[in-house]
Design a protein around this motif. Structure first.
Motif, short mmCIF file in Angstrom:
data_model
loop_
_atom_site.label_atom_id
_atom_site.label_comp_id
_atom_site.label_asym_id
_atom_site.label_seq_id
_atom_site.Cartn_x
_atom_site.Cartn_y
_atom_site.Cartn_z
N LEU A 65 -10.21 -46.14 36.12
CA LEU A 65 -9.02 -46.39 35.32
C LEU A 65 -8.74 -45.15 34.48
O LEU A 65 -9.67 -44.58 33.90
CB LEU A 65 -9.22 -47.62 34.43
CG LEU A 65 -9.41 -48.94 35.19
CD1 LEU A 65 -9.80 -50.05 34.22
CD2 LEU A 65 -8.15 -49.32 35.95
N PRO A 66 -7.50 -44.70 34.39
CA PRO A 66 -7.18 -43.44 33.69
C PRO A 66 -7.47 -43.53 32.20
O PRO A 66 -7.35 -44.58 31.59
CB PRO A 66 -5.69 -43.27 33.97
CG PRO A 66 -5.18 -44.64 34.26
CD PRO A 66 -6.29 -45.36 34.94
N ALA A 124 -6.96 -47.19 39.78
CA ALA A 124 -7.13 -48.43 40.56
C ALA A 124 -6.00 -49.40 40.34
O ALA A 124 -5.76 -50.28 41.16
CB ALA A 124 -8.47 -49.08 40.19
N ARG A 125 -5.28 -49.29 39.23
CA ARG A 125 -4.21 -50.23 38.94
C ARG A 125 -3.10 -50.19 39.99
O ARG A 125 -2.37 -51.16 40.17
CB ARG A 125 -3.59 -49.92 37.57
CG ARG A 125 -4.56 -50.02 36.39
CD ARG A 125 -3.86 -49.59 35.13
NE ARG A 125 -3.33 -48.24 35.26
CZ ARG A 125 -2.31 -47.75 34.56
NH1 ARG A 125 -1.71 -48.52 33.66
NH2 ARG A 125 -1.90 -46.51 34.72
N TRP A 135 -6.64 -55.14 43.42
CA TRP A 135 -6.23 -56.40 42.80
C TRP A 135 -6.58 -57.60 43.66
O TRP A 135 -6.91 -58.67 43.15
CB TRP A 135 -4.73 -56.37 42.50
CG TRP A 135 -4.39 -55.40 41.41
CD1 TRP A 135 -3.65 -54.27 41.50
CD2 TRP A 135 -4.83 -55.48 40.04
NE1 TRP A 135 -3.58 -53.63 40.28
CE2 TRP A 135 -4.29 -54.35 39.37
CE3 TRP A 135 -5.61 -56.36 39.33
CZ2 TRP A 135 -4.52 -54.11 38.02
CZ3 TRP A 135 -5.84 -56.15 37.99
CH2 TRP A 135 -5.29 -55.02 37.34
N ARG A 136 -6.54 -57.45 44.98
CA ARG A 136 -6.93 -58.57 45.85
C ARG A 136 -8.42 -58.88 45.68
O ARG A 136 -8.83 -60.04 45.71
CB ARG A 136 -6.63 -58.22 47.31
CG ARG A 136 -5.16 -58.21 47.68
CD ARG A 136 -4.54 -59.56 47.50
NE ARG A 136 -3.15 -59.60 47.93
CZ ARG A 136 -2.32 -60.61 47.70
NH1 ARG A 136 -2.75 -61.67 47.03
NH2 ARG A 136 -1.07 -60.57 48.13
N LEU A 155 1.87 -57.16 42.49
CA LEU A 155 0.56 -57.69 42.13
C LEU A 155 0.23 -57.37 40.68
O LEU A 155 -0.38 -58.18 39.98
CB LEU A 155 -0.51 -57.12 43.05
CG LEU A 155 -0.62 -57.74 44.44
CD1 LEU A 155 -1.59 -56.93 45.29
CD2 LEU A 155 -1.07 -59.18 44.37
N PHE A 156 0.65 -56.19 40.23
CA PHE A 156 0.43 -55.80 38.85
C PHE A 156 1.49 -54.78 38.47
O PHE A 156 1.84 -53.92 39.28
CB PHE A 156 -0.97 -55.19 38.68
CG PHE A 156 -1.28 -54.82 37.26
CD1 PHE A 156 -1.74 -55.76 36.36
CD2 PHE A 156 -1.11 -53.51 36.80
CE1 PHE A 156 -2.02 -55.42 35.05
CE2 PHE A 156 -1.39 -53.17 35.49
CZ PHE A 156 -1.85 -54.14 34.60
N TRP A 157 2.00 -54.92 37.28
CA TRP A 157 2.96 -53.92 36.79
C TRP A 157 2.87 -53.87 35.27
O TRP A 157 2.40 -54.79 34.63
CB TRP A 157 4.38 -54.24 37.24
CG TRP A 157 4.91 -55.58 36.76
CD1 TRP A 157 4.70 -56.77 37.33
CD2 TRP A 157 5.71 -55.80 35.59
NE1 TRP A 157 5.30 -57.77 36.61
CE2 TRP A 157 5.95 -57.20 35.54
CE3 TRP A 157 6.26 -54.99 34.60
CZ2 TRP A 157 6.70 -57.78 34.53
CZ3 TRP A 157 7.02 -55.56 33.59
CH2 TRP A 157 7.24 -56.94 33.58
#
Length: 1592
Positions: free
Chosen positions: A222-223, A234-235, A241-242, A290-292
């Protein structure tokens, strides 16, 4: 310390080679290798990489460290496994330093190459060493020069780390991956590339290892804000995320789920810190992200993810009271996730589904049920956009959860039969969801739904409610042929359940589903008819039911819409016409099959006949619908057209001897099925025109059919074992035709009557043919079997429906023949050479199978069974001729009848050889024989009881075998004549019958309905036999009636669920065809009590015999109540003891009208004594009621009643409330007494006295009694007690205005409004409905004890002798709702809690992780598990070696783990396995370093720790001890706890740096050692936390 040691070594010698060489000599102990590591790291830190050191480092690596790691021969001995692990880790660290000190050429690359080859070789020891080497040298690889090698190392390490099948290597590989990732740069990118490209998680076993790696590398993946090299993110990876979602929703172990939550939290925190936009779209390419992250939506996003993590963390507790308040936040998640502007998903719905998956897979079934209900209610409360994931979730996890039967149980307070709340919500959900589905999705969804139902095993309850939900889906053209086939398969799935009513109801719902959802244009009539054949007509599809009518109407409406077949009908009309299809179906069926060869072929399957018969009747009824208001003749013409091919064939049977055998079989099968289908119970045969027309048509062919049957049965045409099936067909048909003629009116000399005489004669002739001494031929033996079966059929038909012609036709010759026939005669197995004479080649192979021991045994069993059918007929017919013993008749004309003892002995022999499904006729014979022989051959009769009972008790609970045999057994053992004789002689038979009686009652607890059969038969026989009013046999078996009055088991949850669902189906009435077709067997437990109560109600108190019987029952009931009260079994509400006592007093109330004063004189003390017993509320009301009735009818017992108040208050306690309740009804008790004043004065005095009781409840009851009696007193207008007026009025006024703590005033109001004081009238409410339904309902006893009065009326086995006024209540009491004044306030806040939309604060179990990853170092030892979990770990050591009790040690272990102690020292690690330890520690020992130091070793251990800088603190009271509140703990503290009794010994006190004592305020001298230790551990932790917050 390590630095000091290295410096000391270097100070002794400046030549590192000498030092290194010296350390390599000797045993490779952990201390030696660790010292080597310290020295190399010191040299590395000092930059000493010149001169001879690089070469020395290479020699050390090649000659010492690598062999040490490999454990090669000649290498150093590593010792036991645990120190060996420590040596390997120290050697690996030393090897890393050697690689850095080696200089050029690099040492890391060749070592890595060698280790990689060793790793792929697969040998476990070598692989472990290779992983250690790679972990040591891989970080030293150069990014550019060794890039390819680095990639290979990473790929290998990731593959091994994710390998769920190799846990040993996976541990080391995970450590290697972590070490590579922590170095950053190229290694990190290689690791991330390998993880991101490893594909979707292939299974739950892979999710855990992957999350382990991701959480260990979270800070690198992760940054970081402000970082120059952003590195991987990874985001933005969907794969990441799965994996997180899989861990959240599907992982079985808590640690994997914790890692997934940690990754999610860190990703959200990093996104909030960075403040930039971030989007990760779905892998499918379209749909919500999935993520935002968006800085504009930061607050909403933080709120969403905060609630999400809170819910997931709360679910870990598995406690519904903690979780339920959090569920409203789940609704908020849906509100956040759906856009208000366009109604689309903002967040991917898979996040929400993870929560439901977690709930569905919970071990707590209450939580699972709550999750399922919450999901089913989604579409009721909010608008959810369509999502493919939702559809897949419904068909997958939701349906898996719905397969659990326990979820369908009733809610608290819900009435029996009102339906499962979850089942009703499922129905509403499915209707709503399917209605909202897009048309292009609906068909596929429903098909997959049905396929899911087909592809797994379902219990009866889930598949019933799923079927009902599908049946209520709105009509749509969603299913084609594949869907219809899936529905047929689902119907087959329902057949495995033994609950016939549930099975039939499910079939009804599935048929309705087909009519509602099948697109008729995609299926043909042939497909529909095949589907309908899969339904059991005797369970669901009965002619004349509402479902049959609905099916006919569906066929009529869609008749021209079905998919046409490839060939048109004979009239060139499309085959979509039902008329054309059925006409062609009948013609093709009647025609002889093309594959028939010869006469010796097997019987055709019955399925085609069943299908053809069903479609004929459906088509005729459809035509009847069309012509309902027009010409009725068309129905007759249509039926004639359908039946003409069959009738033509049947009319030729008697004259055409060359008609193909298969054709005759098929025609006769169709005829039998038409008779069965047309005559089903569901049809209203009296007004059914079709049935009348059909019967008329069939009767016209009876002559031909009967002649054909006569020929086939008597002319040696049945020659093979396969022909026995044909024999059964012919005899079944003969029976049906006989019944048909009886139904329409028997006429003298009809066609059936004309074949009976030759049929009997030919059968007897075949049986009389003597064998010539040769081995029997197969054909002859088969003919004997056929002849005996024929005679048995004739006898059965005569017994069921006696007809003069049937009995007079050669009756005497047949009777003499059968009576003289050698019963139990075996059929010798025919010669094997007969096999070669079979006309058909398949027949030979069939003979091998059927004439084997097992196959021929079945034939012989049927033959013997038919013999006993005939004998049973004779015994019933000539029962008056049966003598009491053998030899009474010198030359008997009917030996089997006139020699009963010999016949009974033959019956016992028969029972020993016949299979259980064949013994019914033998039991019927024994019913006639045993009463005749009970005196003369008692031992033989007792033996028959035992043998028959052994057979019954070994039978399975099947509808076709167990229940008929049980009924026959009861009828012969408990025959009224048998009971009378046994009771008269009082010998062994009498006691054997009672023994069997109790065994039957015991069996009823397992097989519901067994006792029903017994009590119903006995009561009916006693009523019939009691024409003289003597109850001769019943009085000797009053225990049977007693047990029936109190019978009823406490069902298990699964049994109770089945009972509830069956009641729910029954309450549907005629809306469910299964209720119409299947007869209610009345096997529920409460029907036993109903039968007994109705029997007792028939008894006449004016009859002396009846009166004695009632009094005997009453005495036994009171004794039973006393014995139950004394039992040590736990007595609680709705327990078996509570229910039994409740039933006792209900029965006593029913019997009360038969009690006279003389009898009450003997039992009044027992009744009053029962009032003093501590009883549940429902029992108290019944006791109070019967006391009121006794005192009202016999006021002379009032003196004994007043005496009940004379005991001391301590003895009476709250039981006096029972008598005060009776006193409150004094107005009714004395209403027939002329002089009421003295009694009223006595009552007022007693009430006033008890108003002064110390017990609050007693005072309330006394006040109610005082108020009630005072109202009666004032109504009488008596002026003698005016001196009391002031006292009484003030007491009542004070009660009305009482101001006290708690709910005193509320309770006063409630007790006055309670039904027993406000609405109940002991005289007007005296009826069955009040006793068995209203009062149990109002008193709060379980619904299983409520017997609706309609059940009494519907139980017709016992007649009624009184009018409806005794059955039904006519008072307002029936309209009241239940409620007990003393418990009104219980649960009053629950409704408020349930209606709370969202709780402000909820319970939350803390997750003791800091921001560091939970796997910061995957390679640490067991004692460093705390660091491995990322917990906050302090430097506190707790020494408990002196403590002995496992409970104290377990509690200390839990406390140390919670507050992050560095280690817990125990006297012996064996205590960890103690159950008491584990109960208190709750797995804390798995996450806390435990060290074993025996008490004798404590001095050395304390000295060692003191040398390491620890302060030794004793928890003890001494002369110089410090106050805990004043003491400041050093960071490195060691707490020494004393022994439970002795404290800290004196020899250890000298080694303490300080003693700390806990300030006390009480009298007790000391605290428990666990509590003391916990207080000091918390104080240490508190001080360390304050220091971290304020370092200054």
């Amino acid at each position: 310390m390590e630095w000091v040691l290295a410096e000391a070594l270097l100070a002794q010698s400046r030549d590192p080679r000498v030092l290194l060489g010296g350390l390599c000599r000797g045993e490779a102990s952990a201390e030696r290798v660790e010292t080597l590591r310290f020295l190399l790291q010191r040299l590395e830190d000092a930059g000493a990489g010149q001169g001879a050191l690089p070469e020395a480092a290479r020699e050390l690596a090649a000659g010492y460290l690598v062999p040490l790691l490999h454990g090669r021969p000649g290498g150093p001995d590593l010792g036991p496994p645990r120190p060996r692990r420590r040596v390997l880790r120290a050697a690996a660290a030393a090897l890393r330093s050697c690689a850095r000190l080696a200089g050029s050429p690099p040492l890391a690359a060749p070592l890595a190459e060698d280790a990689l080859r060793e790793l792929w070789a697969g040998r476990t020891p070598g692989a472990e060493a290779a992983l250690e080497i790679l972990a040591a040298v891989a970080p030293c690889l150069r990014p550019h020069e060794d890039g390819a090698l680095l990639e290979r190392v990473v790929q290998a390490a990731v593959a091994l780390a994710l390998d769920a099948d190799g846990p040993g290597r996976a541990e080391g590989a995970a450590a290697l991956v972590t070490a590579l990732g922590q170095t950053g740069g190229a290694a990190l990118r290689a690791v991330w590339g390998a993880l991101a490209s490893s594909g979707a998680p292939s299974g739950l076993g892979r999710v855990g290892p992957e999350l382990r790696l991701l959480s260990a590398l979270a800070e690198k993946l992760l940054p970081e804000p402000g970082a120059c090299d952003p590195g991987p993110d990874a985001r933005r990876c969907g794969r990441f995320w799965r994996t997180v979602q899989a861990g959240l929703g599907c992982a079985e172990d808590a640690l994997t789920r914790k890692r997934a939550r940690y990754l999610l939290q860190r990703a959200v925190e990093v996104s909030a810190e960075l403040g930039d936009g971030c989007t990760c779209g779905p892998q499918e390419g379209t749909g919500p992200s999935l993520f935002w992250w968006s800085e504009k939506k930061k607050d909403e996003l933080l709120k969403f993810w905060e609630n999400y993590v809170l819910i997931m963390e709360t679910l870990e507790g598995n406690q519904i009271h903690v979780i339920k308040p959090v569920l409203p936040k789940l609704n908020n998640l849906f509100e956040y996730a759906v856009s208000e502007e366009n109604g689309c998903w903002l967040f991917h719905p898979s996040w929400h589904l993870c929560i439901y998956k977690r709930m569905f897979e919970s071990e707590n079934k209450i939580l699972t049920k709550e999750g399922v209900i919450h999901f089913l209610e989604l579409y009721e409360t909010m608008a959810i956009p369509f999502s493919l994931e939702f559809s897949e979730f419904i068909i997958g996890p939701l349906m898996d959860a719905l397969s659990e039967s326990s979820l369908y149980s009733r809610s608290t307070g819900q009435l029996i039969g009102s339906g499962s709340p979850l089942g009703l919500k499922l129905q509403k959900f499915l209707v709503t969801y399917v209605s909202l589905l897009p048309e292009e999705i609906k068909s596929n969804f429903l098909l997959k739904f049905l396929q899911k139902m087909r592809n797994r095993h379902w219990c009866a309850v889930p598949i019933l409610f799923l079927s009902k939900a599908l049946a209520n889906v709105p009509r749509c053209k969603a299913l084609g042929l594949e869907g219809l086939l899936a529905l047929r398969d689902v119907i087959q799935c329902t057949m495995i359940t033994h609950q016939i009513l549930l099975r039939g109801a499910a079939q009804c719902f599935l048929l309705q589903t087909a009519m509602h959802l099948v697109d008729v244009e995609k299926v043909s009539l042939s497909d529909v008819s095949t589907f309908l054949t899969s339904l059991k007509q005797e369970e669901s599809l009965g002619r004349g039911t509402a479902l049959w009518t609905e099916l006919c109407d569906w066929l009529r409406v869609n008749e021209r819409c079905f998919r046409p077949a490839s060939i048109c009908g004979p009239d060139r009309l499309p085959e979509t016409s039902l008329y054309v299809y059925v006409k062609k179906l009948v013609q093709e069926y009647v025609q002889a099959p093309a594959w028939e060869t010869g006469e010796s072929c097997f019987m055709p399957d019955w399925s085609e006949a069943r299908q053809t018969a069903l479609m004929i009747l459906l088509a005729v009824d459809v035509e009847g619908m069309k012509t309902e208001y027009s010409e009725k003749r068309r129905t007759q013409n249509v039926l004639r057209i359908f039946l003409d091919p069959l009738l033509d064939a049947l009319l030729k049977l008697g004259t055409n001897a060359y008609m193909p055998l298969l054709r005759t079989d098929r025609c006769l099968q169709l005829l039998v099925k038409l008779l069965h289908t047309c005559m089903l119970k569901g049809s209203s045969s009296q007004d059914d025109e079709v049935s009348a027309l059909f019967q008329s048509a069939i009767i016209s062919a009876t002559e031909s059919v009967s002649q054909f049957v006569l020929r086939r049965l008597t002319m040696h045409e049945l020659q093979t074992v396969a022909d026995l099936d044909r024999c059964h067909l012919y005899l079944t048909l003969l029976t049906e035709l006989t019944n048909l003629h009886l139904k329409v009116g028997w006429k003298r000399g009809n066609s059936i009557c004309r074949v009976l005489s030759p049929l009997k004669s030919a059968s007897m002739r075949h049986l009389q043919e003597t064998e010539s001494g040769k081995e029997p031929a197969l054909g002859d033996q088969i003919q004997r079997v056929v002849s005996m079966a024929t005679l048995a059929t004739v006898c059965e038909a005569s017994a069921l429906q006696p007809v003069p012609e049937l009995d007079s036709l050669d009756a005497e010759p047949m009777d003499r023949f059968l009576s003289s026939f050698p019963f139990n005669q075996m059929l010798q197995k025919p010669r094997a050479k007969e096999q070669g004479q079979c006309a058909h080649p398949m027949e030979s192979s069939r003979f091998f199978e059927e004439s084997s021991s097992q196959g021929w045994g079945r034939v012989v069993a049927q033959y013997i069974r038919d013999q006993w059918v005939c004998l049973s007929f004779l015994l019933e017919k000539y029962h008056t001729l049966v003598p009491d013993t053998d030899g009474t008749v010198p030359e008997p004309l009917l030996p089997a009848i006139q020699m009963p003892a010999q016949t009974l002995r033959s019956a016992l022999d028969t029972l020993s050889i016949l299979p259980s499904e064949q013994v019914l006729p033998v039991l019927r014979c024994m019913k006639v024989l045993v009463p005749k022989l009970l005196i003369s051959a008692e031992s033989l009769c007792i033996e028959s009881f035992d043998v028959a009972w052994n057979i019954i008790s070994s039978l399975s609970n099947t509808q076709l075998t167990f229940w008929p045999n049980l009924k026959a057994f009861v009828q012969f053992v408990f025959d009224n004549k048998v009971l009378t004789i046994a009771a008269k002689i009082k010998s062994q038979a009498y006691f054997k019958i009672k023994e069997i009686m109790y065994k039957i009652i015991e069996m009823s607890a397992i097989k519901t309905g067994v006792f029903n059969t017994l009590i119903s038969y006995c009561c009916q026989s006693w009523i019939v036999s009691d024409s003289k009013g003597s109850l001769s046999s019943a009085k000797n078996y009053s225990e049977l009636v007693l047990e029936a009055c109190i019978f009823g088991t406490v069902f298990r949850r699964d049994q109770r669920l089945i009972q509830d669902v069956q009641t729910f189906i029954e309450n549907l009435g005629q809306d469910c065809a299964a209720n119409v077709i299947m007869e209610n067997t009345k096997r529920e437990d409460y029907y036993v009590r109903i039968c007994a109560v109705k029997f007792l109600c028939l008894l006449d108190a004016s009859n002396a015999s009846h009166k004695l019987f009632v009094e005997d029952i009453a005495m036994k009931l009171l004794d039973k109540d006393e014995s139950v009260s004394k039992t040590r079994t736990r007595y609680y509400e709705n327990s078996l003891q509570h229910r039994v006592k409740n039933r006792i007093w209900q029965t006593l109330l029913v019997l009360f009208p038969s009690f006279d004063q003389n009898f009450l004189n003997g039992i009044i003390d027992k009744i009053f004594h029962a009032g003093f017993t501590n009883n549940q509320a429902s029992i108290k009301y019944f006791i109070e009621w019967i006391i009121i009735l006794i005192l009202h009818k016999f006021p002379q017992f009032l003196l004994k009643f007043w005496d009940c108040f004379s005991y001391g208050e301590e003895k009476l306690k709250t039981s006096i409330c029972t008598f005060l309740s009776v006193l409150s009804h004094l107005g009714i008790i004395i209403q027939n007494i002329p002089n009421k004043t003295p009694l009223l004065k006595q009552a007022l005095l007693i009430a006033l006295q008890w108003c002064l009781s110390h017990n609050f409840s007693v005072r309330l009851y006394a006040l109610v009694a005082l108020k009630k009696v005072w109202d009666v007193y004032k109504a009488q207008g008596v002026e003698e007690c005016n001196v009391w007026t002031t006292v009484i009025e003030r007491s009542l006024s004070q009660a009305e205005s009482m101001q006290g703590a708690g709910n005193a005033k509320k309770n006063w109001q409630r007790i006055q409004e309670h039904f027993f004081f406000a609405a109940f009238h002991p005289l007007e409410d005296y009826c069955l409905e009040t006793i068995f339904y209203i009062l149990p309902r109002l008193s709060g006893i379980t619904e299983e004890e409520w017997i609706a009065v309609g059940k009494f009326a519907s139980f017709t086995d016992i007649p009624c002798n009184t009018g409806s006024e005794w059955y039904f209540s006519q008072t307002p009491l029936r309209e009241l709702n239940p409620g007990d004044w003393s418990q009104q306030d219980i649960g009053s806040n629950m409704g408020e809690a349930a209606s709370q939309p969202e709780w402000v604060d909820v319970q939350k179990k803390i997750i003791p992780w800091r921001h560091e990853g939970p796997d910061a170092d995957l390679g640490v030892e067991f004692q460093d598990r705390a660091a491995r979990l990322g917990k906050s770990v302090n430097r506190l050591i707790v020494v408990a070696s002196l403590i002995e009790k496992p409970t104290n040690l377990g509690g200390l272990c839990r406390t140390c783990e919670v507050f992050g102690a560095a280690a817990l020292v125990l006297g012996s690690l064996q205590c960890v396995g103690d159950k008491q330890f584990q109960h208190l520690s709750v797995s804390a020992e798995q996450w806390l370093p435990l060290v074993e130091v025996k008490p004798a070793q404590l001095i050395d251990y304390l000295q060692l720790k003191k040398a390491e800088g620890y302060t030794i603190i004793g928890v003890e009271q001494t002369a110089r001890s410090s106050d805990l509140a004043q003491y400041c703990f050093p960071e490195k503290s060691l707490l020494l706890l004393g022994n439970e009794r002795e404290g800290i010994p004196a020899n250890l006190m000298q080694h303490l740096d300080v003693c700390v004592e806990i300030p006390q305020q009480g009298v007790i001298r000391s605290l428990n050692v666990h509590v003391s230790g916990a207080l000091l551990i918390w104080e240490y932790t508190r001080q360390q936390l304050l220091k971290r917050e304020d370092p200054s």
